[in-house]
Design an enzyme around this catalytic site. Structure first.
Site, PDB file in Angstrom:
ATOM      1  N   ARG A  72      10.726  58.269  30.305  1.00 61.22           N
ATOM      2  CA  ARG A  72      11.681  57.265  30.798  1.00 61.22           C
ATOM      3  C   ARG A  72      11.765  57.268  32.319  1.00 61.22           C
ATOM      4  O   ARG A  72      12.086  56.248  32.934  1.00 61.22           O
ATOM      5  CB  ARG A  72      13.046  57.465  30.135  1.00 61.22           C
ATOM      6  CG  ARG A  72      13.006  57.130  28.644  1.00 61.22           C
ATOM      7  CD  ARG A  72      14.331  57.399  27.961  1.00 61.22           C
ATOM      8  NE  ARG A  72      14.772  58.762  28.080  1.00 61.22           N
ATOM      9  CZ  ARG A  72      14.450  59.755  27.247  1.00 61.22           C
ATOM     10  NH1 ARG A  72      13.682  59.520  26.211  1.00 61.22           N
ATOM     11  NH2 ARG A  72      14.892  60.977  27.438  1.00 61.22           N
ATOM     12  N   GLU A 100      18.484  70.850  27.432  1.00 61.76           N
ATOM     13  CA  GLU A 100      19.678  70.884  26.575  1.00 61.76           C
ATOM     14  C   GLU A 100      19.232  71.253  25.155  1.00 61.76           C
ATOM     15  O   GLU A 100      19.971  71.861  24.400  1.00 61.76           O
ATOM     16  CB  GLU A 100      20.327  69.486  26.593  1.00 61.76           C
ATOM     17  CG  GLU A 100      21.721  69.412  26.010  1.00 61.76           C
ATOM     18  CD  GLU A 100      22.254  67.987  25.979  1.00 61.76           C
ATOM     19  OE1 GLU A 100      21.554  67.069  26.428  1.00 61.76           O
ATOM     20  OE2 GLU A 100      23.369  67.802  25.474  1.00 61.76           O
TER      21      GLU A 100
END
Ligand code: AMP
Length: 173
Positions: free
Chosen positions: A61, A98
């Site tokens: 992205r 994460e």
């Protein structure tokens, strides 16, 4: 479009890519002509006065937003890629996500002559990815003039990993 209007186009996907993670899906925003254009406009407004020579973005992205932003600012684009994808001599940094571990590579000659670099990503979560990119720029003789994100997950305190760097995000959660 305002950043609040852009925020309305971010889709929450619970338990992706694994249980407990709420994934911020930017595809509805990217797929909307007015919203994508406005997003690049907002990013450019912050980035332009910092006079970058290149935007550094990670796949995938980071390529979408970074390529469009670099075009808008008339500066270059440097891709950070997953290991083994870049053809020339590379340097690499590992980092914690994460949801796991990963590493990124850039070409060893990407930041020649002390290039001014804006580190860009779609989401600032724990800050591990952005930290790795800042370290790569430092190691290769570039100058980080900002770290820019579409979204910041403030509850993960990613900014704390980026002390000394000018950080900005369009949308905060
Ligand atoms: P971090 O290194 O923890 O700051 O994670 C940032 C990277 O992981 C970015 O490239 C994001 O695309 C991705 N990422 C991490 N958490 C999320 C999330 N909740 N939603 C969407 N993307 C995320």
């Amino acid at each position: 479009m305002t950043t609040d209007q852009l925020k309305a186009l971010v889709r929450d996907v619970p338990d992706f890519p694994r249980e407990g993670i709420v994934f911020k899906d930017l595809m509805p925003l990217i797929g909307d002509p007015a919203a994508f254009h406005a997003t690049i406009g907002h990013l450019a407004e912050w980035a332009r006065p910092r006079s970058p020579d290149v935007i550094l973005g990670a796949e995938a992205r980071g390529f979408i937003f970074g390529g469009a932003l670099a075009y808008e600012l008339r500066c270059g684009f440097v891709p950070a890629r997953k290991p083994g994808k870049l053809p020339w001599e590379t340097v690499s940094e590992s980092y914690e996500l994460e949801y796991g571990m990963d590493s990124l590579e850039v070409h060893a000659d990407a930041f020649a002559n002390g290039a001014r670099v804006i580190v860009l990503d779609d989401v600032l979560a724990t800050g591990g990815t952005a930290r790795a990119k800042v370290d790569l720029v430092d190691r290769l003789g570039g100058v980080v003039v900002g770290a820019l994100f579409v979204i910041e997950l403030t509850f993960l305190s990613g900014r704390e990993r980026l002390t000394g760097t000018d950080v900005h995000a369009l949308i905060a959660y």
